[in-house]
Design an enzyme around this catalytic site. Structure first.
Site, PDB file in Angstrom:
ATOM      1  N   ASN A 119      -1.882  -2.742  13.380  1.00 30.64           N
ATOM      2  CA  ASN A 119      -3.338  -2.553  13.350  1.00 30.64           C
ATOM      3  C   ASN A 119      -3.770  -1.288  14.091  1.00 30.64           C
ATOM      4  OD1 ASN A 119      -3.186  -4.955  12.061  1.00 30.64           O
ATOM      5  ND2 ASN A 119      -4.084  -6.195  13.706  1.00 30.64           N
TER       6      ASN A 119
ATOM      7  N   SER B 198     -14.468  26.578 -26.564  1.00 32.03           N
ATOM      8  CA  SER B 198     -14.524  25.368 -27.375  1.00 32.03           C
ATOM      9  C   SER B 198     -13.371  25.370 -28.365  1.00 32.03           C
ATOM     10  CB  SER B 198     -15.859  25.326 -28.118  1.00 32.03           C
ATOM     11  OG  SER B 198     -15.747  24.556 -29.297  1.00 32.03           O
TER      12      SER B 198
ATOM     13  N   GLU C 267     -19.958  22.028 -14.374  1.00 31.71           N
ATOM     14  CA  GLU C 267     -20.201  20.649 -14.820  1.00 31.71           C
ATOM     15  C   GLU C 267     -19.246  19.665 -14.135  1.00 31.71           C
ATOM     16  OE1 GLU C 267     -21.522  20.964 -19.396  1.00 31.71           O
ATOM     17  OE2 GLU C 267     -19.739  22.078 -18.881  1.00 31.71           O
TER      18      GLU C 267
ATOM     19  N   LYS D 166     -18.305  29.838 -28.245  1.00 35.20           N
ATOM     20  CA  LYS D 166     -18.722  29.146 -27.012  1.00 35.20           C
ATOM     21  C   LYS D 166     -18.064  29.689 -25.746  1.00 35.20           C
ATOM     22  CE  LYS D 166     -20.962  25.859 -26.424  1.00 35.20           C
ATOM     23  NZ  LYS D 166     -20.731  24.455 -26.717  1.00 35.20           N
TER      24      LYS D 166
ATOM     25  N   HIS E 173     -41.150  21.477  -9.959  1.00 30.94           N
ATOM     26  CA  HIS E 173     -41.231  20.628 -11.167  1.00 30.94           C
ATOM     27  C   HIS E 173     -40.559  21.302 -12.360  1.00 30.94           C
ATOM     28  CE1 HIS E 173     -44.360  18.397  -8.922  1.00 30.94           C
ATOM     29  NE2 HIS E 173     -44.770  19.601  -8.583  1.00 30.94           N
TER      30      HIS E 173
ATOM     31  N   SER F 131       0.828  -1.214   0.000  1.00 28.53           N
ATOM     32  CA  SER F 131       0.000   0.000   0.000  1.00 28.53           C
ATOM     33  C   SER F 131       0.859   1.259   0.000  1.00 28.53           C
ATOM     34  CB  SER F 131      -0.925  -0.005   1.223  1.00 28.53           C
ATOM     35  OG  SER F 131      -0.165  -0.179   2.413  1.00 28.53           O
TER      36      SER F 131
ATOM     37  N   TYR G 155      -9.123  -6.807  12.955  1.00 26.81           N
ATOM     38  CA  TYR G 155      -8.488  -6.323  11.728  1.00 26.81           C
ATOM     39  C   TYR G 155      -8.538  -7.377  10.628  1.00 26.81           C
ATOM     40  CZ  TYR G 155      -5.207  -4.527   8.340  1.00 26.81           C
ATOM     41  OH  TYR G 155      -4.649  -4.071   7.173  1.00 26.81           O
TER      42      TYR G 155
END
Ligand code: ARG
Length: 458
Positions: A111, A278, A291, A284, A157, A24, A318
């Site tokens: 541990n 763009s 986003e 654009k 809505h 790890s 563990y």
């Protein structure tokens, strides 16, 4: 015999694939600082309790501090053969100070060591996230103050429902962030618990002083049960869950921003600093940051789901599965902190097109509730008022008009209680101003909300 720190009972070396798959160090080296600090506190406790001699402890402390210094100078190299950050540092210490390094691991297991590192790691990141949330709340309050009387359509809505104050809208996000912050503060409490001293799972026969170690490392309390101490990852799950909810809040706002900067709405404009263009379409201006925050919300949910799934069937105490706990948390920290920063910069520099917002409340029949309320206030049962206004709305749709375009005579034909004062109440601005029930969008209420928020942020 295997050359590993645990190699005594082995006659063969691990297969290379085991090092590749099992180690790890590629990611848990992020906790190198925490690991060294944990070891320093542990070894000082061993001295204080006379488990180790001062001479030994002096050498170990000097060795660890040397590694720490070199680590900060970027001079420490780790290897996958030494599996994880704990054994890498112990190995480096052994190379530097000799066999006395082996005394460091007295009354300790990896541990409780890894759990301690992980707690320390998160304990230090939580305040950063809380600070960023506060910064964002301040930005929202400032924006809200500038927009108490900015009228916009309120939606349900995704249909125009009733006009609201943009300041009120912004303060809704302030309230969400307030709860987010409280959740992270609660998360701090569960992170502020020290597992060290639980050893492998059962505690130790050595006369250790866990309170001392806790104090050294700045922990509020120690785990009360050694089995729980080494197998608990609730604090990490809470963190990921809190991150997920926070990101969900940012993402909802980002969704609205992305819609509202579109040609169809034009309520908002993102500053050049927080937009992108763009590669093919020269005109654009894209809301990429909004986003991306929306997109990265999914990845943070993934971090949460991953750990929940890992934990689901783990027997006490563990299990190596627990090594899978770290990457998701690291990823969430790496995602949420910059997301908060970018989000803050993006909204702080948003341009608000107040006229567009207001104009889109003028011909959308969203003052129909005003008329129904007007009738109800004059004694018409609300359900009946609803029906009367519904018919007027139908007439408006058929004749391409708004309610305020109808003559008093027409309105009185629908209900004789209607007087000339009705036209004032049909104005969207007046409609917003008058919604003064506690927590409503009325200007007075929004101002009071802002004042309370400023007090909370002090
Ligand atoms: N790298 C391990 C982890 O992250 C450390 C603990 C290893 N303990 C053990 N008994 N193998 O969980």
């Amino acid at each position: 015999m295997s050359d590993r720190l645990w190699g005594g009972r082995f006659t063969e070396q691990p297969d290379e694939s085991v090092d590749d798959f099992g180690s790890s160090i590629s990611f848990d080296q992020l906790m190198a600082d925490e690991d060294i600090e944990g070891s320093l506190a542990h070894v000082k406790m061993l001295e204080k309790t006379d488990i180790l001699s001062s001479g030994d402890v002096k050498q170990i402390v000097a060795g660890l501090e040397g590694i720490q210094k070199d680590l900060h100078a970027g001079k420490v190299k780790f290897s996958k053969e030494n599996e994880d950050i704990h054994m890498n540092i112990e190995k480096i210490l052994t190379d530097r100070i000799g066999p006395v390094a082996g005394k460091l691991h007295t009354a300790r297991s990896r541990n409780d060591q890894v759990a301690t590192d992980f707690h320390l790691y998160l304990k230090r990141r939580l305040p950063k996230i809380i600070d960023e949330i506060t910064t964002l709340q301040k930005t929202l309050v400032k924006m809200a103050e500038e927009n108490v009387e900015t009228i916009m359509p309120g939606y349900t809505h995704l249909q125009h429902a009733q006009p609201i104050s943009y300041g009120h809208y912004l303060m809704a996000y302030y309230q969400m962030l307030k709860r987010d912050k409280e959740r992270f503060e609660f998360n701090e409490k569960h992170t502020d618990m020290l597992p060290l001293g639980a050893a492998a799972l059962a505690g130790t026969t050595f006369p250790i002083d866990r309170q001392y170690t806790a104090k050294e490392l700045g922990f509020d309390e120690v785990y009360a049960n050694s089995l729980d101490a080494v197998s608990d990852r609730d604090f990490a799950l809470e963190f990921l869950s809190n991150c997920s909810i926070l990101m969900m809040h940012l993402s909802r706002f980002c969704e609205e921003i992305s819609m509202w900067v579109s040609y169809e709405f034009q309520y908002l404009e993102i500053s050049d600093e927080y937009s992108t263009g763009s590669s093919i379409m020269p005109q654009k201006k894209n809301p990429d940051m909004a986003e991306l925050i929306r997109g990265k919300t999914g990845r943070v949910y993934g971090d949460l789901m991953g750990l929940l799934a890992t934990m689901k069937s783990l027997p006490l105490a563990y299990n190596k599965d627990l090594q899978e706990d770290k990457e998701g948390v690291f990823d969430a920290v790496k995602t949420v902190l910059p997301a908060l920063k970018v989000f803050n910069g993006m909204i702080a520099t948003l341009k608000v097109n107040k006229d567009k917002m207001r104009d889109s409340t003028k011909h959308d029949l969203s003052n129909a509730t005003e008329l129904a309320d007007y009738l109800a206030a004059k004694g018409v049962p609300f359900r009946q008022a609803h029906g009367i206004v519904g018919k007027l709305v139908l007439n408006c749709i058929q004749t391409h008009r708004d309610l305020q375009d109808m003559s008093l005579k027409e309105l009185q034909k629908a209900s004789p209680v209607i007087q000339n004062d009705v036209y004032r109440e049909l104005d969207p601005e007046v409609a917003v101003e008058r919604r003064n029930s506690e927590g409503g969008t009325g200007f007075k209420q929004v101002r009071a909300q802002i004042e309370r928020a400023k007090h909370e942020l002090k």
